[in-house]
Design a protein around this motif. Structure first.
Motif, PDB file in Angstrom:
ATOM      1  N   ALA A   1      39.139  34.656  42.358  1.00  0.00           N
ATOM      2  CA  ALA A   1      40.273  34.738  43.283  1.00  0.00           C
ATOM      3  C   ALA A   1      41.524  34.194  42.595  1.00  0.00           C
ATOM      4  CB  ALA A   1      39.977  33.960  44.559  1.00  0.00           C
ATOM      5  N   GLY A   2      42.611  34.906  42.758  1.00  0.00           N
ATOM      6  CA  GLY A   2      43.867  34.470  42.161  1.00  0.00           C
ATOM      7  C   GLY A   2      44.057  34.903  40.723  1.00  0.00           C
ATOM      8  N   ARG A   3      43.005  35.378  40.088  1.00  0.00           N
ATOM      9  CA  ARG A   3      43.135  35.877  38.711  1.00  0.00           C
ATOM     10  C   ARG A   3      43.515  37.336  38.761  1.00  0.00           C
ATOM     11  NH1 ARG A   3      38.045  33.921  35.260  1.00  0.00           N
ATOM     12  NH2 ARG A   3      38.865  35.502  33.889  1.00  0.00           N
ATOM     13  N   ARG A   4      44.333  37.740  37.841  1.00  0.00           N
ATOM     14  CA  ARG A   4      44.767  39.139  37.795  1.00  0.00           C
ATOM     15  C   ARG A   4      43.826  39.940  36.911  1.00  0.00           C
ATOM     16  NH1 ARG A   4      50.077  36.854  36.294  1.00  0.00           N
ATOM     17  NH2 ARG A   4      50.779  35.904  38.208  1.00  0.00           N
ATOM     18  N   VAL A   5      42.667  40.277  37.457  1.00  0.00           N
ATOM     19  CA  VAL A   5      41.664  41.046  36.734  1.00  0.00           C
ATOM     20  C   VAL A   5      41.544  42.401  37.424  1.00  0.00           C
ATOM     21  CG1 VAL A   5      39.270  41.163  35.962  1.00  0.00           C
ATOM     22  CG2 VAL A   5      40.417  38.943  36.103  1.00  0.00           C
ATOM     23  N   ARG A   6      41.877  43.464  36.698  1.00  0.00           N
ATOM     24  CA  ARG A   6      41.775  44.820  37.266  1.00  0.00           C
ATOM     25  C   ARG A   6      40.412  45.388  36.910  1.00  0.00           C
ATOM     26  NH1 ARG A   6      46.715  48.353  38.420  1.00  0.00           N
ATOM     27  NH2 ARG A   6      44.919  49.352  39.316  1.00  0.00           N
ATOM     28  N   VAL A   7      39.639  45.735  37.943  1.00  0.00           N
ATOM     29  CA  VAL A   7      38.275  46.226  37.758  1.00  0.00           C
ATOM     30  C   VAL A   7      38.155  47.632  38.341  1.00  0.00           C
ATOM     31  CG1 VAL A   7      35.832  45.842  38.314  1.00  0.00           C
ATOM     32  CG2 VAL A   7      37.325  43.891  37.857  1.00  0.00           C
TER      33      VAL A   7
ATOM     34  N   MET B   1      46.179  56.094  34.218  1.00  0.00           N
ATOM     35  CA  MET B   1      47.277  55.724  35.118  1.00  0.00           C
ATOM     36  C   MET B   1      47.482  54.218  35.262  1.00  0.00           C
ATOM     37  SD  MET B   1      47.024  58.539  38.160  1.00  0.00           S
ATOM     38  CE  MET B   1      45.319  58.221  38.580  1.00  0.00           C
ATOM     39  N   ALA B   2      46.447  53.414  35.066  1.00  0.00           N
ATOM     40  CA  ALA B   2      46.562  51.968  35.277  1.00  0.00           C
ATOM     41  C   ALA B   2      45.773  51.224  34.202  1.00  0.00           C
ATOM     42  CB  ALA B   2      46.026  51.605  36.658  1.00  0.00           C
ATOM     43  N   PRO B   3      46.270  50.071  33.790  1.00  0.00           N
ATOM     44  CA  PRO B   3      45.570  49.292  32.760  1.00  0.00           C
ATOM     45  C   PRO B   3      44.451  48.443  33.361  1.00  0.00           C
ATOM     46  CG  PRO B   3      47.613  48.196  33.346  1.00  0.00           C
ATOM     47  CD  PRO B   3      47.546  49.462  34.167  1.00  0.00           C
ATOM     48  N   TYR B   4      43.218  48.893  33.212  1.00  0.00           N
ATOM     49  CA  TYR B   4      42.073  48.131  33.710  1.00  0.00           C
ATOM     50  C   TYR B   4      41.609  47.156  32.644  1.00  0.00           C
ATOM     51  CZ  TYR B   4      41.893  51.133  37.741  1.00  0.00           C
ATOM     52  OH  TYR B   4      42.213  51.771  38.898  1.00  0.00           O
ATOM     53  N   ASP B   5      41.137  45.991  33.110  1.00  0.00           N
ATOM     54  CA  ASP B   5      40.585  44.985  32.202  1.00  0.00           C
ATOM     55  C   ASP B   5      39.108  45.223  31.969  1.00  0.00           C
ATOM     56  OD1 ASP B   5      42.992  43.309  32.021  1.00  0.00           O
ATOM     57  OD2 ASP B   5      42.617  42.926  34.146  1.00  0.00           O
ATOM     58  N   LEU B   6      38.418  45.700  33.013  1.00  0.00           N
ATOM     59  CA  LEU B   6      36.965  45.837  32.963  1.00  0.00           C
ATOM     60  C   LEU B   6      36.544  47.057  33.775  1.00  0.00           C
ATOM     61  CD1 LEU B   6      34.227  44.596  32.172  1.00  0.00           C
ATOM     62  CD2 LEU B   6      34.404  43.123  34.159  1.00  0.00           C
ATOM     63  N   ILE B   7      35.671  47.860  33.180  1.00  0.00           N
ATOM     64  CA  ILE B   7      35.155  49.063  33.840  1.00  0.00           C
ATOM     65  C   ILE B   7      33.638  48.965  33.894  1.00  0.00           C
ATOM     66  CG2 ILE B   7      34.988  51.586  33.750  1.00  0.00           C
ATOM     67  CD1 ILE B   7      37.538  51.400  31.855  1.00  0.00           C
TER      68      ILE B   7
END
Length: 162
Positions: A22-28, A67-73
């Motif tokens: 929570a609060g971390r900017r991690v895009r999954v 379209m978007a920069p994901y950190d983890l897939i």
């Protein structure tokens, strides 16, 4: 994540260390064609404080990554239209030498060589289905970017009062 009973979604989504991210900017991104598996993965990730996006097949995953920069897939290997192996290869091709998202294969394949096939396709890691909350947490801790400490500039001392 393979074939859970929809009545037990809440039980299957029990994750240790709730709100760990929570609060971390991690895009999954979760690339998974099975709607029930999407819901289970979504609940697990939400309990950790993440809000994942979903792709229903490899084509959608490739387009979303464009379209978007994901950190983890989290990538299911067996999907219609474009499987996870082909999607991972295409994502890597499009990334070039720039920013690189971590790709973790999710597969029910238990055959010898499955992990090696995932790595050869450009994936970074492998998680077996059915996915256990503790395994999901371990992959997130390993592959999600760690926030840099933010150091605010020191404020000048207030002028002395007279």
């Amino acid at each position: 994540l393979d074939g859970p009973n929809p009545d037990n979604l809440a039980a299957n989504a029990e994750v240790p260390a709730a709100d760990r991210f929570a609060g971390r900017r991690v895009r999954v991104l979760v690339a998974e064609d099975n709607v029930v598996n999407q819901k289970v993965a979504g609940l697990m990730l939400q309990r950790l404080g993440l809000r994942p996006d979903f792709a229903a097949n490899g084509h959608e995953a490739v387009e979303m990554v464009t379209m978007a920069p994901y950190d983890l897939i989290f990538m299911d290997c067996q999907m219609p239209q474009m499987d996870g192996y082909e999607a991972a290869r295409e994502i890597r091709r499009r990334e070039g030498s720039g920013r690189r998202a971590a790709i973790v294969a999710m597969t029910a394949e238990a055959m010898a060589g499955s992990r090696e096939n995932c790595l050869a396709a450009g994936m970074d890691d492998y998680i077996a289905k059915p996915v256990k909350p503790s395994d999901l947490l371990g992959k997130l801790e390993r592959w999600a970017p760690h926030e840099q400490e933010v150091h605010l500039p020191e404020q000048p001392a207030p002028p002395p009062s007279r």
